[in-house]
Design a protein around this motif. Sequence first.
Motif, PDB file in Angstrom:
ATOM      1  N   GLU A  93       0.824  -1.164   0.000  1.00  0.00           N
ATOM      2  CA  GLU A  93       0.000   0.000   0.000  1.00  0.00           C
ATOM      3  C   GLU A  93       0.876   1.238   0.000  1.00  0.00           C
ATOM      4  OE1 GLU A  93      -2.136   0.693   3.897  1.00  0.00           O
ATOM      5  OE2 GLU A  93      -1.313  -1.284   4.308  1.00  0.00           O
ATOM      6  N   ILE A  94       0.465   2.195  -0.815  1.00  0.00           N
ATOM      7  CA  ILE A  94       1.204   3.445  -0.934  1.00  0.00           C
ATOM      8  C   ILE A  94       0.204   4.597  -0.749  1.00  0.00           C
ATOM      9  CG2 ILE A  94       2.873   2.398  -2.515  1.00  0.00           C
ATOM     10  CD1 ILE A  94       1.482   3.831  -4.839  1.00  0.00           C
ATOM     11  N   GLY A  95       0.717   5.786  -0.537  1.00  0.00           N
ATOM     12  CA  GLY A  95      -0.204   6.913  -0.374  1.00  0.00           C
ATOM     13  C   GLY A  95       0.347   7.978   0.544  1.00  0.00           C
ATOM     14  N   LEU A  96      -0.585   8.628   1.253  1.00  0.00           N
ATOM     15  CA  LEU A  96      -0.226   9.746   2.135  1.00  0.00           C
ATOM     16  C   LEU A  96      -0.890   9.537   3.489  1.00  0.00           C
ATOM     17  CD1 LEU A  96      -0.920  12.694  -0.382  1.00  0.00           C
ATOM     18  CD2 LEU A  96       1.300  11.600   0.084  1.00  0.00           C
ATOM     19  N   ASP A  97      -0.105   9.714   4.555  1.00  0.00           N
ATOM     20  CA  ASP A  97      -0.647   9.573   5.902  1.00  0.00           C
ATOM     21  C   ASP A  97      -0.197  10.771   6.727  1.00  0.00           C
ATOM     22  OD1 ASP A  97      -1.293   8.916   8.538  1.00  0.00           O
ATOM     23  OD2 ASP A  97      -1.097   6.764   8.136  1.00  0.00           O
ATOM     24  N   TYR A  98      -1.111  11.711   6.946  1.00  0.00           N
ATOM     25  CA  TYR A  98      -0.764  12.934   7.682  1.00  0.00           C
ATOM     26  C   TYR A  98      -1.215  12.864   9.144  1.00  0.00           C
ATOM     27  CZ  TYR A  98      -0.092  15.039   3.021  1.00  0.00           C
ATOM     28  OH  TYR A  98       0.335  15.332   1.745  1.00  0.00           O
ATOM     29  N   PHE A  99      -1.613  11.666   9.584  1.00  0.00           N
ATOM     30  CA  PHE A  99      -2.187  11.532  10.927  1.00  0.00           C
ATOM     31  C   PHE A  99      -1.199  11.900  12.033  1.00  0.00           C
ATOM     32  CE2 PHE A  99      -3.470   8.657  14.544  1.00  0.00           C
ATOM     33  CZ  PHE A  99      -4.617   9.343  14.879  1.00  0.00           C
ATOM     34  N   ARG A 100       0.069  11.519  11.851  1.00  0.00           N
ATOM     35  CA  ARG A 100       1.062  11.759  12.905  1.00  0.00           C
ATOM     36  C   ARG A 100       2.154  12.698  12.432  1.00  0.00           C
ATOM     37  NH1 ARG A 100       0.753   6.439  12.810  1.00  0.00           N
ATOM     38  NH2 ARG A 100      -0.638   5.455  14.295  1.00  0.00           N
ATOM     39  N   LEU A 101       1.788  13.740  11.709  1.00  0.00           N
ATOM     40  CA  LEU A 101       2.808  14.622  11.148  1.00  0.00           C
ATOM     41  C   LEU A 101       3.648  15.320  12.218  1.00  0.00           C
ATOM     42  CD1 LEU A 101       1.439  16.477   8.011  1.00  0.00           C
ATOM     43  CD2 LEU A 101       3.271  14.779   8.127  1.00  0.00           C
ATOM     44  N   ASP A 102       3.092  15.460  13.437  1.00  0.00           N
ATOM     45  CA  ASP A 102       3.859  16.131  14.489  1.00  0.00           C
ATOM     46  C   ASP A 102       4.863  15.187  15.148  1.00  0.00           C
ATOM     47  OD1 ASP A 102       1.815  14.645  15.491  1.00  0.00           O
ATOM     48  OD2 ASP A 102       1.182  16.103  17.007  1.00  0.00           O
ATOM     49  N   ASP A 103       4.789  13.887  14.798  1.00  0.00           N
ATOM     50  CA  ASP A 103       5.760  12.921  15.302  1.00  0.00           C
ATOM     51  C   ASP A 103       7.022  13.012  14.447  1.00  0.00           C
ATOM     52  OD1 ASP A 103       7.321  10.649  15.731  1.00  0.00           O
ATOM     53  OD2 ASP A 103       5.603   9.335  16.016  1.00  0.00           O
ATOM     54  N   VAL A 108       7.898  13.930   6.358  1.00  0.00           N
ATOM     55  CA  VAL A 108       7.156  15.151   6.049  1.00  0.00           C
ATOM     56  C   VAL A 108       6.383  14.973   4.742  1.00  0.00           C
ATOM     57  CG1 VAL A 108       8.766  16.633   7.284  1.00  0.00           C
ATOM     58  CG2 VAL A 108       9.121  16.185   4.849  1.00  0.00           C
ATOM     59  N   LYS A 109       5.430  15.886   4.524  1.00  0.00           N
ATOM     60  CA  LYS A 109       4.535  15.768   3.377  1.00  0.00           C
ATOM     61  C   LYS A 109       5.291  15.632   2.058  1.00  0.00           C
ATOM     62  CE  LYS A 109       0.555  18.294   5.228  1.00  0.00           C
ATOM     63  NZ  LYS A 109      -0.327  19.459   5.045  1.00  0.00           N
ATOM     64  N   ALA A 110       6.329  16.448   1.883  1.00  0.00           N
ATOM     65  CA  ALA A 110       7.024  16.457   0.593  1.00  0.00           C
ATOM     66  C   ALA A 110       7.640  15.089   0.290  1.00  0.00           C
ATOM     67  CB  ALA A 110       8.106  17.528   0.585  1.00  0.00           C
ATOM     68  N   ILE A 111       8.179  14.444   1.310  1.00  0.00           N
ATOM     69  CA  ILE A 111       8.792  13.120   1.104  1.00  0.00           C
ATOM     70  C   ILE A 111       7.716  12.085   0.788  1.00  0.00           C
ATOM     71  CG2 ILE A 111      10.014  11.231   2.293  1.00  0.00           C
ATOM     72  CD1 ILE A 111      11.674  13.431   3.668  1.00  0.00           C
ATOM     73  N   GLN A 112       6.621  12.148   1.516  1.00  0.00           N
ATOM     74  CA  GLN A 112       5.517  11.210   1.254  1.00  0.00           C
ATOM     75  C   GLN A 112       4.980  11.378  -0.172  1.00  0.00           C
ATOM     76  OE1 GLN A 112       2.406  10.711   4.119  1.00  0.00           O
ATOM     77  NE2 GLN A 112       3.656  11.371   5.836  1.00  0.00           N
ATOM     78  N   LYS A 113       4.829  12.634  -0.593  1.00  0.00           N
ATOM     79  CA  LYS A 113       4.275  12.881  -1.938  1.00  0.00           C
ATOM     80  C   LYS A 113       5.207  12.347  -3.012  1.00  0.00           C
ATOM     81  CE  LYS A 113       1.787  17.141  -0.846  1.00  0.00           C
ATOM     82  NZ  LYS A 113       1.777  18.592  -1.073  1.00  0.00           N
ATOM     83  N   GLY A 114       6.512  12.610  -2.834  1.00  0.00           N
ATOM     84  CA  GLY A 114       7.485  12.135  -3.811  1.00  0.00           C
ATOM     85  C   GLY A 114       7.438  10.614  -3.931  1.00  0.00           C
ATOM     86  N   ALA A 115       7.404   9.930  -2.769  1.00  0.00           N
ATOM     87  CA  ALA A 115       7.383   8.462  -2.764  1.00  0.00           C
ATOM     88  C   ALA A 115       6.092   7.933  -3.392  1.00  0.00           C
ATOM     89  CB  ALA A 115       7.508   7.956  -1.331  1.00  0.00           C
ATOM     90  N   PHE A 116       5.006   8.621  -3.158  1.00  0.00           N
ATOM     91  CA  PHE A 116       3.706   8.214  -3.716  1.00  0.00           C
ATOM     92  C   PHE A 116       3.752   8.301  -5.252  1.00  0.00           C
ATOM     93  CE2 PHE A 116      -1.132   9.406  -3.697  1.00  0.00           C
ATOM     94  CZ  PHE A 116      -1.458   8.106  -4.042  1.00  0.00           C
ATOM     95  N   ILE A 117       4.209   9.436  -5.746  1.00  0.00           N
ATOM     96  CA  ILE A 117       4.236   9.634  -7.208  1.00  0.00           C
ATOM     97  C   ILE A 117       5.203   8.650  -7.879  1.00  0.00           C
ATOM     98  CG2 ILE A 117       4.802  11.284  -9.055  1.00  0.00           C
ATOM     99  CD1 ILE A 117       3.877  13.506  -7.013  1.00  0.00           C
TER     100      ILE A 117
END
Length: 262
Positions: A93-103, A108-117
């Motif tokens: 499974e791939i995608g974006l998980d912003y649930f624990r962004l403060d952990d 961070v979002k940018a890394i998750q987005k890059g990996a998703f694409i």
Amino acid sequence: MIIDTHCHLNDETLIPEAERIVSEMRENGIEALINVAFDFASSVKSLEFAKAHEGVYATVGIHPDSSFTDCVMENYEKMAEMATNEKVVAWGEIGLDYFRLDDPKTPVKAIQKGAFIEQIELASMCGLPISIHMRDSIEDTMTILKENSMMLNNGFVLHCYSGPKELVKEFADMGAYFSFGGAITFKNARRNIESLSEVPMDRLLLETDCPYMAPVPHRGETNEPKYISLVAEKAAEIKGIPVQEIIDATTRNARALFTRIK
Ligand SMILES: [Zn+2]
């Protein structure tokens, strides 16, 4: 018979139970399982396990939580090679998980987005559908899917879809399948239930996401594929149709999306 389109027999909790679970599948009304990977190591294990067991299928893919450590070229190359095996039925499974962004351990979002694409591209190259994990990230997920729609030609599923119902049509128009698990049996499941009622019958899938998300009356226990019948029953109640119709439709849909299932 039912297809569990999303389970994690590679999760530490279920590894000791995996042989028993698979040996009991048929008596529990399950004809196939997709053992979904979540990092590089579980991708390797998922394929090994699938090769050794009839009715068990694998995915390769890196969950957003592991994207910082595992999304490197060397792994991608090995995963693309593994994906040529006919037992690998999807990328995920791939995608974006912003649930624990403060952990601080959460990428961070940018890394998750890059990996998703990057992985959407790999799935397309390998001719595989995509299993998508989306948590607190619906807008960015939608944007990435729209911007990369040409690479979604093998289809995709939004696993454990929890709403909102207003976006079901928009996702469905993009070709989405929607998978539902134990969460639809929970007391606070209004959003999931409303969404499920909106999902067209030819886009509906069932899953357990075990060992997580055990349905009522097993909520809080270790989940197993055998509890998927409780999910099917609840889905039938929500749609107002006999449970056999839910089972037939979701199995047909799973085979339409995951075309390598025999
Ligand atoms: Zn999962």
